[in-house]
Write a protein that holds these residues in place. Sequence first.
Motif, PDB file in Angstrom:
ATOM      1  N   ALA A  41      -0.694   4.937   5.955  1.00 61.46           N
ATOM      2  CA  ALA A  41      -1.999   4.284   6.078  1.00 61.46           C
ATOM      3  C   ALA A  41      -3.119   5.315   6.178  1.00 61.46           C
ATOM      4  O   ALA A  41      -4.206   5.123   5.620  1.00 61.46           O
ATOM      5  CB  ALA A  41      -2.008   3.371   7.305  1.00 61.46           C
ATOM      6  N   MET A  98      -1.141  -1.489  10.233  1.00 66.50           N
ATOM      7  CA  MET A  98      -0.371  -0.247  10.274  1.00 66.50           C
ATOM      8  C   MET A  98      -0.977   0.750  11.253  1.00 66.50           C
ATOM      9  O   MET A  98      -0.259   1.459  11.961  1.00 66.50           O
ATOM     10  CB  MET A  98      -0.301   0.358   8.875  1.00 66.50           C
ATOM     11  N   PHE A  99      -2.303   0.811  11.298  1.00 68.98           N
ATOM     12  CA  PHE A  99      -2.946   1.715  12.254  1.00 68.98           C
ATOM     13  C   PHE A  99      -2.657   1.301  13.690  1.00 68.98           C
ATOM     14  O   PHE A  99      -2.449   2.143  14.565  1.00 68.98           O
ATOM     15  CB  PHE A  99      -4.463   1.752  12.012  1.00 68.98           C
ATOM     16  N   THR A 112       4.898   4.067   7.823  1.00 72.19           N
ATOM     17  CA  THR A 112       3.797   3.208   7.387  1.00 72.19           C
ATOM     18  C   THR A 112       2.471   3.620   8.034  1.00 72.19           C
ATOM     19  O   THR A 112       1.418   3.545   7.402  1.00 72.19           O
ATOM     20  CB  THR A 112       4.114   1.741   7.714  1.00 72.19           C
ATOM     21  N   SER A 113       2.511   4.069   9.292  1.00 66.55           N
ATOM     22  CA  SER A 113       1.279   4.519   9.950  1.00 66.55           C
ATOM     23  C   SER A 113       0.736   5.787   9.307  1.00 66.55           C
ATOM     24  O   SER A 113      -0.471   5.914   9.068  1.00 66.55           O
ATOM     25  CB  SER A 113       1.529   4.751  11.442  1.00 66.55           C
ATOM     26  N   SER A 116      -6.893  -3.547   4.794  1.00 69.93           N
ATOM     27  CA  SER A 116      -5.520  -4.055   4.834  1.00 69.93           C
ATOM     28  C   SER A 116      -4.589  -3.151   5.626  1.00 69.93           C
ATOM     29  O   SER A 116      -3.460  -3.543   5.939  1.00 69.93           O
ATOM     30  CB  SER A 116      -4.979  -4.218   3.406  1.00 69.93           C
ATOM     31  N   MET A 117      -5.056  -1.928   5.968  1.00 71.59           N
ATOM     32  CA  MET A 117      -4.246  -0.996   6.747  1.00 71.59           C
ATOM     33  C   MET A 117      -4.355  -1.228   8.249  1.00 71.59           C
ATOM     34  O   MET A 117      -3.745  -0.498   9.033  1.00 71.59           O
ATOM     35  CB  MET A 117      -4.673   0.454   6.452  1.00 71.59           C
ATOM     36  N   ARG A 118      -5.145  -2.224   8.653  1.00 73.58           N
ATOM     37  CA  ARG A 118      -5.390  -2.435  10.077  1.00 73.58           C
ATOM     38  C   ARG A 118      -4.097  -2.543  10.874  1.00 73.58           C
ATOM     39  O   ARG A 118      -3.935  -1.906  11.918  1.00 73.58           O
ATOM     40  CB  ARG A 118      -6.232  -3.700  10.263  1.00 73.58           C
ATOM     41  N   ASN A 161      -8.560  -2.056   0.411  1.00 71.53           N
ATOM     42  CA  ASN A 161      -7.411  -1.209   0.706  1.00 71.53           C
ATOM     43  C   ASN A 161      -7.427  -0.737   2.150  1.00 71.53           C
ATOM     44  O   ASN A 161      -6.409  -0.763   2.848  1.00 71.53           O
ATOM     45  CB  ASN A 161      -7.400   0.014  -0.234  1.00 71.53           C
ATOM     46  N   ALA A 211       0.812  -1.216   0.000  1.00 71.05           N
ATOM     47  CA  ALA A 211       0.000   0.000   0.000  1.00 71.05           C
ATOM     48  C   ALA A 211       0.846   1.267   0.000  1.00 71.05           C
ATOM     49  O   ALA A 211       0.550   2.228  -0.715  1.00 71.05           O
ATOM     50  CB  ALA A 211      -0.934  -0.009   1.213  1.00 71.05           C
TER      51      ALA A 211
END
Length: 685
Positions: free
Chosen positions: A232, A465-466, A228-229, A461-463, A458, A155
């Motif tokens: 995201a 990173m958050f 990455t956070s 899939s960021m879970r 999308n 991402a």
Amino acid sequence: MSGLLGARTCSSPGEASDLKFPLGAKLREPLTQARFQQLFGGAEQAQDLLAESRWSGLCRLWRRRACACSGPGAWRLLLERLPPLRWLPQYRWRAWLLGDAVAGVTVGIVHVPQGMAFALLTSVPPVFGLYTSFFPILIYTLLGTGRHLSTGTFAVLSLMTGSAVERLVPEPLGGNLSAIEREQLDAQRVGAAAALAFGSGALMLGMFALQLGVLSTFLSEPVVKALTSGAALHVLVSQLPSLLGLRLPRQIGCFALFKTLAAVLTALPQSSPAELTISALSLALLVPVKELNVRFRDRLPTPIPGEIVMVLLASVLCFTSSLDTRYNVQIVGLLPGGFPQPLLPNLAELPRILDDSLPIALVAFAVSASLASIYADKYSYTIDSNQELLAHGASNLISSLFSCFPNSATLATTSLLVDAGGNTQLAGLFSCVVVLSVLLWLGPFFYYLPKAVLACINISSMRQMFFQMQELPQLWRISRMDFAVWMVTWVSVVTLSVDLGLAVGVVFSMMTVVCRTQRVQCVALGLAEGTELYRPLQESHKLLQVPGLCILSYPTPLYFGTRGQFRHNLEWHLGLGRGKETPKVDGPRDAVAEPVRVVVLDCSGVAFADAAGAREVVQLASRCQDAGIHLLLAQCNASVLRTLTQAGLLDRVTPEQLFVSVQDAAAHALERLELTGPKTCTVWV
């Protein structure tokens, strides 16, 4: 060594120092650096090695490699560059094959919808996400050293690539394009994305040729996690128009996140109820499934493929309800079967995309290397960082010939691969089989897939990173400086852009290291009673001090940035330059009440010294000589000693003033101050 331990001992208590020595200790002559070289020769050999020029050392290395191009040497090189030749003969077929097959198929099923979703994030048609989920995985399986690493679309890279593509190939202001114009625009954007992959791959291969795998260490863990956070959050905001069914141009550059939010809020009354409903239902399915997979990962035989279930349900619903024609819902459309023809990217575009390729290459390598190292430590095997550069560089460069965009290891699929029981790179081949079947036969089944579902994939899939932000309280307790690096990087990424935020984070991280070396103070040492240990005076009031003797430790590299602090500290401790402002010292002020006659400078913490730092030591020796202070240096490593010697230190001090340890230098100082009888020091026996 027996000769040293058998040196003369005290014949009576009167011959020993007034200090209390430990029981079972003997006395020997203090060892200077010159005497140590005569007895052991280690330092002399180190000096000879250091005297060689760096260029001659490199030439000798290349000559050895050239001589290694014999039959056995070529085989060793082949084993290094093709890791399957090492791990495949040792593969445990009965124990590992089933796990690799299940994990590979599971990850391949996730790659299909995720690849198409990240393709939209890259501003290219969805089918090119499937290409990027096939070729890079195949190449990394042959060249990579990470047994549990899953590569493909990522991402953060897709977001960075999409921003560059939108800037290089902007959409016309009118926005109402015909089918032919839209096809031409997509072709140009695919070419720009492939050129970015080619450029980043070429840069990584250049770094491999220069053996620069160590560069991954400059992207510290707080920088990578904050990057990455923050990215995201960019992904989440960039997908809001697709979730709401809004046709808005993509915002790029600084403050793009806030510009996108403002545009979405302005156009909110024009949102599509049908696509909003699809998005809400998709998130209502995907988020709980993700949570179940995490909470019950030990109980589930394989993670639940929520993405592919959602894709199938949404496609069937759109087909049966004709949502694309009745409610103007955007769908994926026809996925071309087979593979694109190999095509070399337009090399004329490389100068334009170089400034975008460099941060993409750094982020791709840093994330991949850190992920590979995490799982290598967990499962007790080693990673070759330079071979990883070759693997990811070749993966990006070769796949760009098939119109793929930049790729790297991915957080979500790597974690999924491990949870599903993957053991080796062979799992990647099973993932390729799944993606290949979609490209050759199953592509038409995704014709009616709503793009809003891909936007939800999308976001879901960021879970991981958050949730990295949950580590901030612990990071605050462990290191306030790392917490500051994390926050500065995250704020920079969110407010500016991913590229600029990465640059700000790296620079700020390096500046914290420099600032911490400049804030180090000289530490005054004292002898712990009954031992031969010298400890900082601030640690205990029972440490012994000798009037007229000052033992100082400088625990940081001595270079142009610390030379001023070094001079300031030494002036305070030794009583030089009394008119200057003095910093706070560690030891009690009574320690400098009597004039210093002998000073021992412990250089064990000085990892290196540059020309400016070496000249500062030479000037210190000259000032001590003028002030009647006898300067002794202890525990200089070979590199520091060589730099000091070339700066002219031996013109100010004699070789007898260089000692191998603080204990030896202190024993010589006590003898000079006439506090001991014979010139001896304590050693353990």
